[in-house]
Design a protein around this motif. Structure first.
Motif, PDB file in Angstrom:
ATOM      1  N   THR A 298       0.827  -1.213   0.000  1.00  0.00           N
ATOM      2  CA  THR A 298       0.000   0.000   0.000  1.00  0.00           C
ATOM      3  C   THR A 298       0.860   1.262   0.000  1.00  0.00           C
ATOM      4  OG1 THR A 298      -1.738  -1.165   1.211  1.00  0.00           O
ATOM      5  CG2 THR A 298      -1.829   1.230   1.230  1.00  0.00           C
TER       6      THR A 298
ATOM      7  N   ALA B 195       0.753   6.917  -6.581  1.00  0.00           N
ATOM      8  CA  ALA B 195      -0.544   7.516  -6.905  1.00  0.00           C
ATOM      9  C   ALA B 195      -0.687   8.952  -6.410  1.00  0.00           C
ATOM     10  CB  ALA B 195      -1.665   6.653  -6.333  1.00  0.00           C
TER      11      ALA B 195
ATOM     12  N   ALA C  30      -9.458   3.274 -14.815  1.00  0.00           N
ATOM     13  CA  ALA C  30     -10.328   2.755 -13.754  1.00  0.00           C
ATOM     14  C   ALA C  30     -11.233   1.632 -14.258  1.00  0.00           C
ATOM     15  CB  ALA C  30     -11.176   3.885 -13.168  1.00  0.00           C
TER      16      ALA C  30
ATOM     17  N   THR D 282      -8.875  -5.556 -12.664  1.00  0.00           N
ATOM     18  CA  THR D 282      -7.661  -5.633 -11.849  1.00  0.00           C
ATOM     19  C   THR D 282      -6.830  -6.874 -12.171  1.00  0.00           C
ATOM     20  OG1 THR D 282      -8.938  -6.695 -10.105  1.00  0.00           O
ATOM     21  CG2 THR D 282      -8.673  -4.319  -9.970  1.00  0.00           C
TER      22      THR D 282
ATOM     23  N   MET E 256      -0.241  -1.274  -8.615  1.00  0.00           N
ATOM     24  CA  MET E 256      -1.414  -0.873  -7.825  1.00  0.00           C
ATOM     25  C   MET E 256      -1.525   0.656  -7.767  1.00  0.00           C
ATOM     26  SD  MET E 256      -2.455  -2.199  -4.016  1.00  0.00           S
ATOM     27  CE  MET E 256      -2.142  -3.905  -4.453  1.00  0.00           C
TER      28      MET E 256
ATOM     29  N   ILE F 257      -4.843   2.914  -8.955  1.00  0.00           N
ATOM     30  CA  ILE F 257      -5.641   3.878  -8.172  1.00  0.00           C
ATOM     31  C   ILE F 257      -5.386   5.317  -8.601  1.00  0.00           C
ATOM     32  CG2 ILE F 257      -5.798   2.369  -6.176  1.00  0.00           C
ATOM     33  CD1 ILE F 257      -3.610   3.944  -4.843  1.00  0.00           C
TER      34      ILE F 257
ATOM     35  N   ILE G 287      -8.542   7.423  -9.500  1.00  0.00           N
ATOM     36  CA  ILE G 287      -9.320   7.873  -8.343  1.00  0.00           C
ATOM     37  C   ILE G 287      -8.702   9.129  -7.756  1.00  0.00           C
ATOM     38  CG2 ILE G 287     -10.044   7.246  -6.006  1.00  0.00           C
ATOM     39  CD1 ILE G 287     -10.076   4.343  -6.893  1.00  0.00           C
TER      40      ILE G 287
ATOM     41  N   ALA H 176      -8.161   6.441  -1.861  1.00  0.00           N
ATOM     42  CA  ALA H 176      -7.123   5.686  -2.570  1.00  0.00           C
ATOM     43  C   ALA H 176      -6.447   4.687  -1.638  1.00  0.00           C
ATOM     44  CB  ALA H 176      -6.094   6.661  -3.146  1.00  0.00           C
TER      45      ALA H 176
ATOM     46  N   ARG I  64      -8.762   1.809  -1.188  1.00  0.00           N
ATOM     47  CA  ARG I  64      -8.793   0.994  -2.420  1.00  0.00           C
ATOM     48  C   ARG I  64      -7.554   0.120  -2.535  1.00  0.00           C
ATOM     49  NH1 ARG I  64      -9.514  -1.997  -5.649  1.00  0.00           N
ATOM     50  NH2 ARG I  64     -10.223  -1.864  -7.808  1.00  0.00           N
ATOM     51  N   ALA I  65      -6.393   0.682  -2.160  1.00  0.00           N
ATOM     52  CA  ALA I  65      -5.151  -0.088  -2.235  1.00  0.00           C
ATOM     53  C   ALA I  65      -5.129  -1.202  -1.195  1.00  0.00           C
ATOM     54  CB  ALA I  65      -3.957   0.855  -2.035  1.00  0.00           C
TER      55      ALA I  65
ATOM     56  N   GLU J 115      -7.346  -4.125  -2.379  1.00  0.00           N
ATOM     57  CA  GLU J 115      -7.104  -4.752  -3.672  1.00  0.00           C
ATOM     58  C   GLU J 115      -6.584  -6.188  -3.501  1.00  0.00           C
ATOM     59  OE1 GLU J 115      -7.757  -4.450  -6.674  1.00  0.00           O
ATOM     60  OE2 GLU J 115      -6.493  -6.099  -7.289  1.00  0.00           O
TER      61      GLU J 115
END
Length: 320
Positions: A100, A107, A138, A142, A179, A183, A186, A236, A239-240, A243
């Motif tokens: 992450t 990101a 997006a 994935t 990753m 993201i 976003i 974000a 989301r990470a 994932e």
């Protein structure tokens, strides 16, 4: 006019009661229907969250009746599917934090840079072209990102450029880099929306005081849009953390408490994805371990959302 005369005049005025027409009654029924549908939508969201909590709660409680909190949160050996089993969760927490963190290093700066360009520097035509193209990322599944990390980023970039030790087929660095790209839309889209919402009068005031465009961006637009940028960052992060496919395919499946991102690691979501394949008997400790890790993941994202709400309220600025 005396009070008696005024009372008499008022009593002489006829009272007219307006009755809704047929069209008005239909509009009122439609408005009530819309209100009921919107309320039902909100209740479905709340009910789904409550059901998720209940589905996690019972197996998690049963897990901690067999495994102590001290062993779960204090151990550094994670092998729940082997004999003898160990339930120290820190190796998969560490893998999650490393992947992450790398994703955010990609990101956040790239997303903020793209947002500044789209909001403050890009011509309208360029913005109309670039933003939809960026948001196309997006929509890519994935699993495609995961195979991209496994077949290109790990062997062609990480293995050849990472200076510390040998890099295996799987690495947290390759998974984190991809990753971060995943993201990026976003982060960019939400930050750009927050910056675009800043009133133009603030920019004009900054220019009138002699500020350059860069100074207007960093000293006027950024502070004014900070609450939206913080919300985008926290989203974000969530989301990470959540994932699965990229971590499962590219980061590896070995619990490894290490700070070297060139090594393979297992994240919490990768453990859940690899263990919940249907070949584990229910009511076993291995089965309950999935729910315990899921509950921990839920708690982490829940805390992140609470922090996000507090930070957004702290920095929110309202403009008229």
């Amino acid at each position: 006019m005396t009070s008696a005369a005024s009372t008499a005049a008022t009593a002489a005025v006829p009272v007219v009661t307006l009755r809704p027409t047929g069209a008005l009654r239909r509009r009122q029924r439609f408005e009530r229907l819309v209100k009921a549908v919107l309320l039902a939508s909100a209740l479905v969201s709340v009910a789904t969250t409550v059901l998720i909590v209940f589905s996690l709660l019972q197996p998690t409680v049963e897990f901690f009746q067999e495994v102590s909190f001290g062993e779960f949160f204090g151990g550094t050996d994670w092998s729940p599917n082997f004999e003898p089993a160990s339930f120290g969760v820190w190796p998969i927490i560490g893998g999650t934090l490393v992947v992450t963190g790398i994703a955010l290093l990609v990101a956040v700066p790239c997303g903020l840079g793209a947002a500044f360009y789209l909001s403050e520097y890009a011509r309208p035509r360029a913005r109309r072209v670039l933003k939809p193209v960026l948001e196309l990322l997006a929509g890519i599944p994935t699993v495609v990102f995961g195979f991209f990390a496994l077949t290109f980023v790990n062997p062609e970039l990480v293995a050849k450029l990472w200076p510390i030790g040998d890099v295996s087929t799987f690495s947290a660095l390759g998974a984190g880099l991809v990753m971060g790209v995943m993201i990026l839309p976003i982060m960019t889209s939400l930050s750009e929306d927050a910056m675009s919402a800043v009133p133009q009068s603030l920019r004009q005031a900054g220019v009138a005081l002699g500020a350059t465009r860069r100074e207007v961006c960093t000293k006027v637009v950024f502070p004014a849009a900070l609450s939206g940028i913080v919300a985008a960052t926290v989203l974000a992060v969530s989301r990470a953390i959540g994932e699965t496919m990229i971590a499962l395919l590219a980061a590896g499946n070995r619990p490894n408490l290490s700070a070297n991102p060139g090594e393979d690691m297992q994240t919490m979501t990768a453990f859940i994805g690899s263990t919940a394949l249907g070949d584990i008997a229910t009511q076993t400790i291995q089965y309950k371990t999935i729910f315990a890790v899921g509950a921990l993941l839920f708690a982490v994202t829940f805390v992140l959302n609470i922090v996000s709400i507090r930070v957004v309220r702290r920095f929110r600025q309202a403009y008229e």
